[in-house]
Design an enzyme around this catalytic site. Structure first.
Site, PDB file in Angstrom:
ATOM      1  N   TRP A 128      98.233  92.972  72.408  1.00 51.24           N
ATOM      2  CA  TRP A 128      97.527  92.869  73.683  1.00 51.24           C
ATOM      3  C   TRP A 128      98.503  93.296  74.772  1.00 51.24           C
ATOM      4  O   TRP A 128      99.505  92.627  75.024  1.00 51.24           O
ATOM      5  CB  TRP A 128      97.039  91.451  73.958  1.00 51.24           C
ATOM      6  N   GLU A 201     105.290  93.470  71.640  1.00 51.50           N
ATOM      7  CA  GLU A 201     105.782  92.195  72.148  1.00 51.50           C
ATOM      8  C   GLU A 201     106.793  91.614  71.151  1.00 51.50           C
ATOM      9  O   GLU A 201     106.551  91.674  69.936  1.00 51.50           O
ATOM     10  CB  GLU A 201     104.636  91.194  72.291  1.00 51.50           C
ATOM     11  N   ASP A 234     107.336  94.476  75.694  1.00 48.49           N
ATOM     12  CA  ASP A 234     106.461  93.790  76.639  1.00 48.49           C
ATOM     13  C   ASP A 234     106.759  92.297  76.568  1.00 48.49           C
ATOM     14  O   ASP A 234     106.365  91.622  75.620  1.00 48.49           O
ATOM     15  CB  ASP A 234     105.003  94.095  76.269  1.00 48.49           C
ATOM     16  N   GLN A 237     104.840  87.327  78.345  1.00 44.56           N
ATOM     17  CA  GLN A 237     104.727  85.899  78.074  1.00 44.56           C
ATOM     18  C   GLN A 237     105.999  85.289  77.514  1.00 44.56           C
ATOM     19  O   GLN A 237     106.161  84.068  77.536  1.00 44.56           O
ATOM     20  CB  GLN A 237     103.556  85.656  77.119  1.00 44.56           C
ATOM     21  N   LYS A 263     103.666  87.967  83.950  1.00 43.05           N
ATOM     22  CA  LYS A 263     103.268  86.568  84.067  1.00 43.05           C
ATOM     23  C   LYS A 263     104.363  85.598  84.534  1.00 43.05           C
ATOM     24  O   LYS A 263     104.268  84.997  85.589  1.00 43.05           O
ATOM     25  CB  LYS A 263     102.718  86.097  82.732  1.00 43.05           C
ATOM     26  N   ARG A 389      97.399  78.747  71.237  1.00 41.05           N
ATOM     27  CA  ARG A 389      98.613  79.182  71.930  1.00 41.05           C
ATOM     28  C   ARG A 389      99.014  78.042  72.857  1.00 41.05           C
ATOM     29  O   ARG A 389      98.377  77.810  73.884  1.00 41.05           O
ATOM     30  CB  ARG A 389      98.361  80.448  72.736  1.00 41.05           C
TER      31      ARG A 389
END
Length: 415
Positions: A128, A201, A234, A237, A263, A389
């Protein structure tokens, strides 16, 4: 309640209560009900909601300098760029400040294509990276059906999932090297010879909190180097202390060619960054790199980013995340010993995945947790089961973590 709203979360729905305010680890509804927030807003509010120092920064900055013509610079922007560069290993030192994670990934992919002169992009099959064009093209976990063809040259490789291995060695363990070799054999077979970048990620969050084994990122970087590709990481998060280190890639000793943050950088406010080497930036500039947006280098959110770094450094929140994450995971493993419906507990620091045995159970437990005063987020992807999560603020206390564990226990017990 939602008569005039476009529904934007696919098959999901809005939480059936209006949120009136938030502070620390808690939200309050208009009816006065208190909810413990185990997702840090949209996985972003790492300092909790309405942190007093962030509030003070916003109040001060909005009264003096909030927004500028995009070609103008301000002191908060220069300071944040310097501090981000100093927090990272060489050669990462050039910074572009934007707003969202999708936007930062869009800029990173655009830069990689321009610098390499190529256009093909590789990412994980459960990735994502955002909902804008290039980011959405590199997103495979959901949102692909019904929108017509994506941009040519986007390829997916298998997600390295130790809990559900698709390649195993003689002992039955996950043979990630063989999986990676196979993946790039397929990429080479499909590529037109124009491989520009691989974007991944370090820990897949929306994909189910999946952490590639140690050594995987280094091997992936070698695959990229062999093909003249750039490696984009990435860390929307995982960046800025959530995993117990300032950046998740530090565990692997791998410095990406381009790093994206979002974020956690704004701790809930819209702030993102693209960070790369002086060499790549110079080549991009020489080729006319263009990513000129309305809110690039805005001083208001840059000032917030500086305050976020102040708090992370002063309060040593990387160490706090390590200790609190160990406490949380120990509690979740105790629940796993008690509830056969828990299939796996995984993660790093305060980004933890709790996998249940079915999607339906995950949805049911989510609803019950909300009724009991705990907001949880469950990923429901085909073949994954329900994966929570769990990402509380780094400022969450042990009592708050214990409260969340107790509510989760009650929900799993069907009470």
């Amino acid at each position: 309640m939602t008569r005039h709203l476009i529904r934007y979360s696919g098959a999901g729905s809005f939480t059936p209560e209006i949120i009136a305010r938030a502070e620390g680890s808690y939200l309050w509804t208009e009816e006065g009900r208190r909810l413990l927030d185990f997702t840090s807003g949209q996985m972003s509010a790492i300092l909790g909601h309405s942190h007093p120092e962030v509030v003070a920064t916003v109040q001060r900055q909005v009264a003096t300098l909030d927004h500028l013509f995009s070609g103008m610079l301000s002191r908060p922007v220069l300071e944040l760029a310097r501090r981000l560069a100093e927090s990272l290993p060489d050669p990462l030192e050039k910074v572009l400040l934007l707003t969202t994670g999708a936007e930062s990934n869009e800029a990173a992919i655009r830069m990689a294509k321009l610098v390499t002169g190529k256009h093909e992009i590789v990412s994980f099959a459960r990735s994502w990276h955002g909902m804008t064009q290039a980011a959405a093209n590199a997103t495979y976990s959901s949102g692909r059906k019904g929108y017509g063809p994506t941009t040519p040259g986007n390829f997916a490789i298998p997600t390295p999932n130790p809990f559900r291995p698709d390649f195993v060695d003689a002992a039955g363990g996950f043979d990630w090297q063989r999986q990676l070799d196979y993946a790039f054999d397929l990429i080479d077979a499909q590529s037109t010879g124009s491989l520009a970048a691989c974007i991944v990620e370090p820990i897949l969050s929306s994909g189910g909190v999946i952490e590639p084994p140690l050594g995987y990122l280094a091997a992936l970087q070698r695959k990229c180097r062999e093909r003249g590709m750039l490696l984009i990481l990435d860390e929307a998060q995982t960046g800025l202390c959530r995993t117990g280190q300032w950046y998740a890639f530090e565990r692997d000793g791998v410095a990406p060619d381009i790093l994206t943050l979002s974020k956690t950088l704004g701790a809930g406010l819209p702030l993102a960054a693209v960070i790369t080497s002086a060499e790549i930036e110079a080549e991009a500039h020489a080729r006319g790199f263009l990513f000129f947006t309305t809110h690039v280098s805005d001083p208001l959110v840059a000032a917030v980013g500086n305050t976020v770094l102040d708090i992370l450094e002063r309060d040593k929140l990387d160490g706090v995340a390590t200790e609190s994450g160990a406490f949380l995971q120990a509690g979740l493993r105790d629940l796993a010993a008690k509830h056969e419906t828990i299939a796996d507990v995984r993660g790093r620091g305060l980004l933890v995945g709790l996998e249940l045995v079915s999607d339906e159970l995950g949805a049911r437990v989510t609803r019950r947790c909300l009724e009991l005063g705990l907001h949880m987020n469950v990923v429901q992807l085909p073949g994954m089961g329900g994966v929570f999560r769990i990402a509380p603020p780094l400022t969450a206390t042990r009592d708050e973590l214990s409260e969340g564990l107790a509510i989760l226990d009650q929900a799993l017990s069907g009470r």
